[in-house]
Design a protein around this motif. Structure first.
Motif, PDB file in Angstrom:
ATOM      1  N   LEU A 189     -14.273 -52.138   8.379  1.00  0.00           N
ATOM      2  CA  LEU A 189     -14.126 -51.740   9.782  1.00  0.00           C
ATOM      3  C   LEU A 189     -13.353 -50.435   9.911  1.00  0.00           C
ATOM      4  N   GLU A 190     -13.800 -49.602  10.852  1.00  0.00           N
ATOM      5  CA  GLU A 190     -13.078 -48.376  11.173  1.00  0.00           C
ATOM      6  C   GLU A 190     -11.863 -48.714  12.039  1.00  0.00           C
ATOM      7  N   GLN A 191     -10.941 -47.751  12.119  1.00  0.00           N
ATOM      8  CA  GLN A 191      -9.709 -47.993  12.882  1.00  0.00           C
ATOM      9  C   GLN A 191     -10.001 -48.316  14.345  1.00  0.00           C
ATOM     10  N   HIS A 192     -10.967 -47.625  14.941  1.00  0.00           N
ATOM     11  CA  HIS A 192     -11.256 -47.873  16.349  1.00  0.00           C
ATOM     12  C   HIS A 192     -11.851 -49.267  16.554  1.00  0.00           C
ATOM     13  N   GLU A 193     -12.505 -49.795  15.518  1.00  0.00           N
ATOM     14  CA  GLU A 193     -13.049 -51.147  15.610  1.00  0.00           C
ATOM     15  C   GLU A 193     -11.939 -52.188  15.500  1.00  0.00           C
ATOM     16  N   LEU A 194     -10.932 -51.909  14.691  1.00  0.00           N
ATOM     17  CA  LEU A 194      -9.771 -52.792  14.621  1.00  0.00           C
ATOM     18  C   LEU A 194      -8.989 -52.758  15.934  1.00  0.00           C
ATOM     19  N   VAL A 195      -8.937 -51.588  16.544  1.00  0.00           N
ATOM     20  CA  VAL A 195      -8.288 -51.470  17.860  1.00  0.00           C
ATOM     21  C   VAL A 195      -9.055 -52.292  18.881  1.00  0.00           C
ATOM     22  N   ARG A 196     -10.383 -52.247  18.809  1.00  0.00           N
ATOM     23  CA  ARG A 196     -11.218 -53.038  19.710  1.00  0.00           C
ATOM     24  C   ARG A 196     -10.945 -54.532  19.520  1.00  0.00           C
ATOM     25  N   LEU A 197     -10.762 -54.934  18.270  1.00  0.00           N
ATOM     26  CA  LEU A 197     -10.443 -56.337  17.983  1.00  0.00           C
ATOM     27  C   LEU A 197      -9.109 -56.721  18.616  1.00  0.00           C
ATOM     28  N   ALA A 198      -8.097 -55.890  18.442  1.00  0.00           N
ATOM     29  CA  ALA A 198      -6.783 -56.172  19.021  1.00  0.00           C
ATOM     30  C   ALA A 198      -6.852 -56.258  20.544  1.00  0.00           C
ATOM     31  N   GLU A 199      -7.660 -55.396  21.138  1.00  0.00           N
ATOM     32  CA  GLU A 199      -7.814 -55.418  22.601  1.00  0.00           C
ATOM     33  C   GLU A 199      -8.475 -56.714  23.060  1.00  0.00           C
ATOM     34  N   GLN A 200      -9.482 -57.172  22.307  1.00  0.00           N
ATOM     35  CA  GLN A 200     -10.151 -58.429  22.677  1.00  0.00           C
ATOM     36  C   GLN A 200      -9.201 -59.612  22.553  1.00  0.00           C
ATOM     37  N   ILE A 201      -8.393 -59.619  21.499  1.00  0.00           N
ATOM     38  CA  ILE A 201      -7.424 -60.704  21.327  1.00  0.00           C
ATOM     39  C   ILE A 201      -6.458 -60.741  22.510  1.00  0.00           C
ATOM     40  N   LYS A 202      -5.986 -59.587  22.917  1.00  0.00           N
ATOM     41  CA  LYS A 202      -5.031 -59.523  24.023  1.00  0.00           C
ATOM     42  C   LYS A 202      -5.675 -59.876  25.359  1.00  0.00           C
ATOM     43  N   ARG A 203      -6.916 -59.469  25.542  1.00  0.00           N
ATOM     44  CA  ARG A 203      -7.562 -59.616  26.846  1.00  0.00           C
ATOM     45  C   ARG A 203      -8.269 -60.952  27.030  1.00  0.00           C
ATOM     46  N   ARG A 204      -8.830 -61.505  25.949  1.00  0.00           N
ATOM     47  CA  ARG A 204      -9.735 -62.630  26.117  1.00  0.00           C
ATOM     48  C   ARG A 204      -9.250 -63.943  25.513  1.00  0.00           C
ATOM     49  N   MET A 205      -8.287 -63.886  24.614  1.00  0.00           N
ATOM     50  CA  MET A 205      -7.847 -65.122  23.973  1.00  0.00           C
ATOM     51  C   MET A 205      -6.876 -65.878  24.871  1.00  0.00           C
ATOM     52  N   HIS A 206      -7.001 -67.203  24.885  1.00  0.00           N
ATOM     53  CA  HIS A 206      -6.111 -68.051  25.680  1.00  0.00           C
ATOM     54  C   HIS A 206      -4.667 -67.822  25.239  1.00  0.00           C
ATOM     55  N   ILE A 207      -3.752 -67.835  26.189  1.00  0.00           N
ATOM     56  CA  ILE A 207      -2.358 -67.514  25.907  1.00  0.00           C
ATOM     57  C   ILE A 207      -1.750 -68.452  24.869  1.00  0.00           C
ATOM     58  N   MET A 208      -2.152 -69.743  24.871  1.00  0.00           N
ATOM     59  CA  MET A 208      -1.589 -70.674  23.892  1.00  0.00           C
ATOM     60  C   MET A 208      -2.039 -70.327  22.480  1.00  0.00           C
ATOM     61  N   LEU A 209      -3.288 -69.881  22.340  1.00  0.00           N
ATOM     62  CA  LEU A 209      -3.785 -69.508  21.018  1.00  0.00           C
ATOM     63  C   LEU A 209      -3.137 -68.216  20.541  1.00  0.00           C
ATOM     64  N   ARG A 210      -2.899 -67.297  21.464  1.00  0.00           N
ATOM     65  CA  ARG A 210      -2.185 -66.066  21.102  1.00  0.00           C
ATOM     66  C   ARG A 210      -0.774 -66.375  20.639  1.00  0.00           C
ATOM     67  N   GLU A 211      -0.150 -67.369  21.271  1.00  0.00           N
ATOM     68  CA  GLU A 211       1.222 -67.708  20.888  1.00  0.00           C
ATOM     69  C   GLU A 211       1.275 -68.269  19.472  1.00  0.00           C
ATOM     70  N   ILE A 212       0.312 -69.100  19.119  1.00  0.00           N
ATOM     71  CA  ILE A 212       0.281 -69.630  17.750  1.00  0.00           C
ATOM     72  C   ILE A 212       0.096 -68.491  16.750  1.00  0.00           C
ATOM     73  N   LEU A 213      -0.795 -67.555  17.058  1.00  0.00           N
ATOM     74  CA  LEU A 213      -0.986 -66.398  16.175  1.00  0.00           C
ATOM     75  C   LEU A 213       0.310 -65.611  16.025  1.00  0.00           C
ATOM     76  N   HIS A 214       1.031 -65.457  17.121  1.00  0.00           N
ATOM     77  CA  HIS A 214       2.307 -64.729  17.071  1.00  0.00           C
ATOM     78  C   HIS A 214       3.273 -65.400  16.101  1.00  0.00           C
ATOM     79  N   HIS A 215       3.381 -66.723  16.172  1.00  0.00           N
ATOM     80  CA  HIS A 215       4.304 -67.430  15.285  1.00  0.00           C
ATOM     81  C   HIS A 215       3.842 -67.347  13.835  1.00  0.00           C
ATOM     82  N   ALA A 216       2.530 -67.353  13.606  1.00  0.00           N
ATOM     83  CA  ALA A 216       2.018 -67.203  12.246  1.00  0.00           C
ATOM     84  C   ALA A 216       2.365 -65.821  11.695  1.00  0.00           C
ATOM     85  N   GLU A 217       2.149 -64.798  12.508  1.00  0.00           N
ATOM     86  CA  GLU A 217       2.448 -63.429  12.078  1.00  0.00           C
ATOM     87  C   GLU A 217       3.935 -63.268  11.778  1.00  0.00           C
TER      88      GLU A 217
END
Length: 227
Positions: A189-217
């Motif tokens: 993946l190109e950098q802009h595609e990884l940026v697109r992925l990060a934007e989708q995670i922030k915009r479309r993922m349920h807040i509870m699932l984002r929180e679990i990812l945060h704790h994993a990271e």
């Protein structure tokens, strides 16, 4: 086929190379990713919620009929019951998500649960290797190259074509990012595609699932810092 594979199982498969027959991640980040994936599955099953870093079993939720999830959920419920028995306040106190990620990732707990579930489907095979001293070491390898490679191809192709990922694929990609697995699985993946992925995670993922990812990271970051 991949859509029928549970999240934690897909993460385990993605993390293993069928050519060299070994994991592409260290045992610690792999365990953290699997632990977070199992907790995510319980949230998706509506057995568990997470808020402000704490996990709460859903009152009256049916125990999942799943060999990897049922033991985790049973223990979560038991811990919650014990906590309540020592408190005068009947309000659920919850349990720290970071503690559960640490617990499940230690001593191969999450990995053992996932491998046992994968074994039932025939997607992994049991191998045995003997050391120079003759002591056997048991390990598991994927049996299907398509099962290990398809998730990364599916995610990469969608991002390269500008399509939106399903929420489960967003979580899987998020786990790759959190554990560093993306450096191998999403390397094209190109950098802009990884940026697109990060934007989708922030915009479309349920807040509870984002929180679990945060704790994993965070858990993976702490592991790196303590080396």
């Amino acid at each position: 086929m991949s859509a029928q594979i549970p999240l934690a199982d897909e993460f385990w498969l993605c993390a293993h190379d069928t050519v060299v027959r070994r994991a592409q991640l260290g045992s610690r980040p792999l365990g953290i990713g699997l632990a977070a994936a199992l907790l995510t599955e319980l949230v998706i099953w509506r057995c568990l919620t997470i808020s402000s870093g704490r996990l709460y079993p859903v009152p009256g939720a049916t125990l999942p009929d799943d060999p990897a999830l049922a033991p985790v959920m049973s223990q979560l419920i038991e811990e919650e019951r014990r906590n309540r028995s020592h408190r005068l306040d009947p309000t659920p106190a919850g349990q720290r998500a970071r503690d559960w990620i640490a617990f499940l990732s230690a001593d191969n707990r999450a990995a053992d649960l996932v491998v046992a579930r994968l074994s039932r489907t025939g997607l992994v095979s049991r191998q045995e290797r003997r050391s120079l001293l003759g002591r056997p070491t048991v390990y598991y390898t994927p049996t299907d190259t398509n099962a290990t490679g398809w998730p990364a191809v599916r995610i990469s192709t969608a991002l390269q074509k500008g399509r939106e990922l399903s929420e489960l694929d967003l979580v899987l990609a998020g786990l790759m990012l959190a554990t560093g697995l993306h450096q191998r699985t999403l390397a094209l993946l190109e950098q802009h595609e990884l940026v697109r992925l990060a934007e989708q995670i922030k915009r479309r993922m349920h807040i509870m699932l984002r929180e679990i990812l945060h704790h994993a990271e965070t858990a993976v970051g702490e592991t790196v810092m303590t080396r």
